[in-house]
Design a protein around this motif. Structure first.
Motif, PDB file in Angstrom:
ATOM      1  N   ALA A  28       0.827  -1.211   0.000  1.00 28.09           N
ATOM      2  CA  ALA A  28       0.000   0.000   0.000  1.00 28.09           C
ATOM      3  C   ALA A  28       0.861   1.262   0.000  1.00 28.09           C
ATOM      4  N   SER A  34      -4.912   1.140  -1.606  1.00 25.71           N
ATOM      5  CA  SER A  34      -5.236   1.212  -0.180  1.00 25.71           C
ATOM      6  C   SER A  34      -4.758  -0.083   0.481  1.00 25.71           C
ATOM      7  N   ARG A  35      -4.674  -0.092   1.799  1.00 25.29           N
ATOM      8  CA  ARG A  35      -4.312  -1.326   2.496  1.00 25.29           C
ATOM      9  C   ARG A  35      -5.345  -2.406   2.244  1.00 25.29           C
ATOM     10  N   ARG A  36      -6.596  -2.024   2.189  1.00 25.74           N
ATOM     11  CA  ARG A  36      -7.667  -2.997   1.923  1.00 25.74           C
ATOM     12  C   ARG A  36      -7.472  -3.650   0.550  1.00 25.74           C
TER      13      ARG A  36
END
Length: 71
Positions: A28, A34-36
């Protein structure tokens, strides 16, 4: 019509400042994901560390590791 693949692999090199980071945080922080989104790619088997597919987001990276991300 082109037969070329539409997927893109991004190759990332882990530097000494990123030593010990979780792979999802590293991906990320090194891309515009994003981290997601990074966690989803990892779960889907689209992230490799030194040629080995990672499926666990909490794995850490070491300086000199090569991380490939299939986007």
């Amino acid at each position: 019509m082109s037969d070329a693949p539409t997927d893109t692999t991004t190759r990332l090199l882990v530097g000494p400042r990123r030593l010990g980071e979780r792979v999802d945080v590293f991906v990320a922080g090194s891309t515009d994901l994003s981290r997601r989104a990074a966690r989803k790619l990892i779960a889907d088997g689209l992230v490799k560390r030194n040629g080995t597919v990672l499926r666990v987001q909490s794995r850490t990276v070491e300086a000199g590791d090569v991380v490939d991300v299939l986007l």
